[in-house]
Enzyme design. Structure first.
Site, PDB file in Angstrom:
ATOM      1  N   ILE A 154     -39.394 -70.262  27.847  1.00 65.40           N
ATOM      2  CA  ILE A 154     -38.896 -71.133  28.911  1.00 65.40           C
ATOM      3  C   ILE A 154     -39.215 -70.546  30.275  1.00 65.40           C
ATOM      4  CG2 ILE A 154     -36.806 -72.132  29.919  1.00 65.40           C
ATOM      5  CD1 ILE A 154     -35.657 -72.207  27.039  1.00 65.40           C
ATOM      6  N   ALA A 233     -29.650 -70.538  31.483  1.00 66.49           N
ATOM      7  CA  ALA A 233     -29.943 -69.814  30.240  1.00 66.49           C
ATOM      8  C   ALA A 233     -28.693 -69.651  29.391  1.00 66.49           C
ATOM      9  CB  ALA A 233     -30.558 -68.456  30.574  1.00 66.49           C
ATOM     10  N   ASP A 258     -25.851 -74.214  34.994  1.00 69.41           N
ATOM     11  CA  ASP A 258     -25.712 -75.160  33.889  1.00 69.41           C
ATOM     12  C   ASP A 258     -24.900 -74.551  32.753  1.00 69.41           C
ATOM     13  OD1 ASP A 258     -26.352 -77.638  32.511  1.00 69.41           O
ATOM     14  OD2 ASP A 258     -27.719 -76.471  31.260  1.00 69.41           O
ATOM     15  N   GLU A 263     -16.998 -71.807  28.018  1.00 64.08           N
ATOM     16  CA  GLU A 263     -17.313 -73.228  27.889  1.00 64.08           C
ATOM     17  C   GLU A 263     -16.481 -73.846  26.770  1.00 64.08           C
ATOM     18  OE1 GLU A 263     -21.500 -73.895  27.417  1.00 64.08           O
ATOM     19  OE2 GLU A 263     -22.032 -72.934  29.307  1.00 64.08           O
ATOM     20  N   HIS A 281     -23.882 -77.862  30.844  1.00 63.88           N
ATOM     21  CA  HIS A 281     -24.801 -77.393  29.803  1.00 63.88           C
ATOM     22  C   HIS A 281     -25.752 -78.512  29.361  1.00 63.88           C
ATOM     23  CE1 HIS A 281     -25.086 -73.929  26.715  1.00 63.88           C
ATOM     24  NE2 HIS A 281     -26.257 -74.502  26.853  1.00 63.88           N
ATOM     25  N   LEU A 282     -26.516 -78.990  30.335  1.00 59.96           N
ATOM     26  CA  LEU A 282     -27.433 -80.110  30.099  1.00 59.96           C
ATOM     27  C   LEU A 282     -28.868 -79.663  29.840  1.00 59.96           C
ATOM     28  CD1 LEU A 282     -26.283 -82.608  32.911  1.00 59.96           C
ATOM     29  CD2 LEU A 282     -25.580 -82.563  30.509  1.00 59.96           C
ATOM     30  N   ALA A 284     -30.804 -78.904  27.444  1.00 54.27           N
ATOM     31  CA  ALA A 284     -31.601 -79.551  26.389  1.00 54.27           C
ATOM     32  C   ALA A 284     -31.306 -81.039  26.284  1.00 54.27           C
ATOM     33  CB  ALA A 284     -31.330 -78.873  25.053  1.00 54.27           C
TER      34      ALA A 284
END
Length: 531
Positions: A154, A233, A258, A263, A281-282, A284
């Site tokens: 990535i 990440a 993100d 979480e 946490h978007l 993906a």
């Protein structure tokens, strides 16, 4: 009879159709994963289980999985699978580690734009009927220096996109070679240099003991005034409290996150601060990425159930069942040899050379090599597995070579692993005894006979009296029990090594006490997978 697969989470109809087209008997029940009792009741009927994140594959469910051969997760994370229980049950765990690389990289770039131009706050202000044009003064990306921490899959895509935006890209990655950096068009730097120079910093590393809080308060204070920080990440890479303080003081100009240490993140020190962009946490979360990983899961599971081919397995080498019976201990040895080298090597690795001697030279060297390389890489990236490790090494410019020879020594077979860096060569050799247990038999050219334990301590020193006493006394005074103690030396009065198999991980405090004696050149606490 056709293999039977249960899809217990929401997978695309296209992916389900792949199973059907390949001759798999597929049972599509996308809400079943939420009902753990029902899942436990029916799982015994299936050869394969395809899931996303909603299904929790626990040890209890696996107890009932009498026919299950493979679990495949559409995505990278497998925290919702009890991998140890699956391994004991003989169930392969697969994931799809490369299906959402583009999507996550694009999200990081989008977050960088958003924080550079304060887009969310400007949008909210305009929606509220205000016209605060002068309030939202941004900065250009063109000509700015982007510091990329982690230039793997990535991170490498982010580097490429940033160069297209005419940014100066510098990268910190222990496994990035100078040649690979040149090919990518980025400048390879040390972390302190990156912190001092970067206008933007983006993180693309997994969360490990080495990377946890890599942007600690101390490191954040080393950054350039006005820096903007992006984390798409893993939560836990950045000290969020320290970052909040530096945002309030004005040292850090903005942040875009993100992922968070806790979480779901319903509260966080970063929430409510000006020029902090937050998303749930978007990374993906695109239609394309979700479709890609679903299709990959269907293909991988079908390949395994129909042909025995194993792809992206987290807990099994790419070998046949017949090979596994003979190769199992040697695969474990290769992994342990790699783990030793990986934990001992802090600088970038240029080459990995593996010598196979005697009986082992006639085995499946591809699987053994993958195990050794994975052992090395897992010290930095625990998500690396035997399938992906050679690919990861190649992407980082690491050259892998193997040599095999007929029996040339006292052992029926042995493996010698050598890594090459700009500073040194480091080697270790091992064998498997008749009891099936791997042993270390040579380190730095010094012969030893060391049983491998989960927790070990490695030291180097000049061969002189008192070393054994110092080690034993320090361990005893600090409550560390020694299960096995192995010594070796190059010659009387020369270089000497000690390898201690202990009952618990040796703490940094104990290592500091040993270091304070002044008797040791090197002291390292090591951990091995011996299950």
């Amino acid at each position: 009879m056709a293999p039977k697969v249960l899809v217990s989470d929401k997978l695309s109809e296209t992916a389900v159709q792949i199973f059907r087209d390949r001759g798999i008997d597929v049972d599509f029940q996308p809400d079943l994963g939420k009902d753990k009792d029902k899942l436990a009741e029916v799982i015994g009927q299936y050869d394969g289980l395809a899931i996303r994140s909603a299904t929790k594959v626990t040890a209890k469910i696996l107890e009932n999985a009498t026919n299950l051969k493979v679990i495949a997760r559409a995505g990278i994370g497998t925290d919702n699978i009890d991998k140890e229980a699956a391994s004991k049950k003989g169930v392969i765990v697969m994931n799809t580690p490369f299906g959402n690389m583009i999507t996550t990289a694009e999200h990081a770039i989008a977050m960088m734009f958003a924080v550079a131009r304060q887009l969310p706050e400007a949008s909210a202000s305009t929606h509220a009927g205000k016209w605060e044009k002068s309030k939202f003064m941004g900065v250009e990306l063109t000509g700015k220096t982007l510091g990329v921490i982690g230039a793997g899959n990535i991170g490498g895509i982010v580097c490429d996109r940033a160069r297209g935006l005419k940014m100066k890209v510098i990268a910190y990655d222990p496994f990035l070679s100078e040649a690979k950096a040149d090919k990518m068009g980025v400048e390879k730097v040390e972390l302190d240099d990156l912190l001092k120079r970067a206008d933007f910093i983006t993180l693309h590393v997994p969360l490990t003991d080495q990377t946890r809080n890599i942007l600690s308060r101390e490191n954040l204070e080393k950054t350039k005034k006005g820096v903007r920080i992006i984390n798409c990440a893993r939560g836990g890479l950045v000290d969020e409290n320290a970052l909040a303080d530096l945002l309030k003081s004005g040292h850090v100009a903005g942040a875009a996150f993100d992922v968070f240490a806790q979480e779901p993140a319903t509260e966080n020190p970063l929430f409510g601060l000006p020029n902090v962009v937050c998303t749930p946490h978007l990374g993906a979360a695109t239609t394309e990425a979700q479709e890609n990983v679903a299709l990959q899961v269907a293909e991988q599971m079908s390949d395994y159930l129909l042909t025995g081919a194993v792809t992206n397995a987290l807990n099994m080498p790419s070998v046949t069942a017949e090979e596994a019976k003979v190769m199992g201990p040697w695969i474990k040895l290769a992994d342990n040899l790699g783990a030793f080298i990986g934990q001992m090597t802090d600088e970038p690795i240029k080459a990995i050379n593996i010598l196979y001697d005697g009986v082992v030279s006639e085995m499946n060297l591809g699987a053994l090599t993958s195990a050794a390389v994975a052992g090395i890489m897992k010290s930095v990236n625990p998500e690396v597995n035997m399938v992906s490790a050679p690919v990861v090494a190649k992407e980082r410019g690491v050259k892998i070579s193997t040599t095999k020879q007929d029996k040339s020594g006292a052992f029926e077979g042995y493996i010698k692993l050598t890594v090459v860096t700009d500073q040194r060569e480091r080697s270790i050799g091992g064998t498997v005894f008749s009891d099936g247990k791997p042993r270390f038999i040579q380190i730095k050219g010094i012969n030893i006979d060391a049983e491998i334990g989960r927790h070990m301590l490695y030291t180097t020193n000049k061969d002189e009296p008192g070393i054994i006493g110092t080690l034993g006394q320090t361990m005893g005074e600090n409550g560390v029990n020694i299960a096995n103690f192995t010594l070796g030396r190059s010659a009387a009065g020369g270089e000497a090594i000690a390898l201690l198999y202990v009952d618990a991980q040796v703490s940094p405090d104990v290592i500091a006490k040993l270091d304070a004696t002044g008797k040791f050149q090197q002291i390292r606490s090591l951990e091995f997978d011996v299950a």
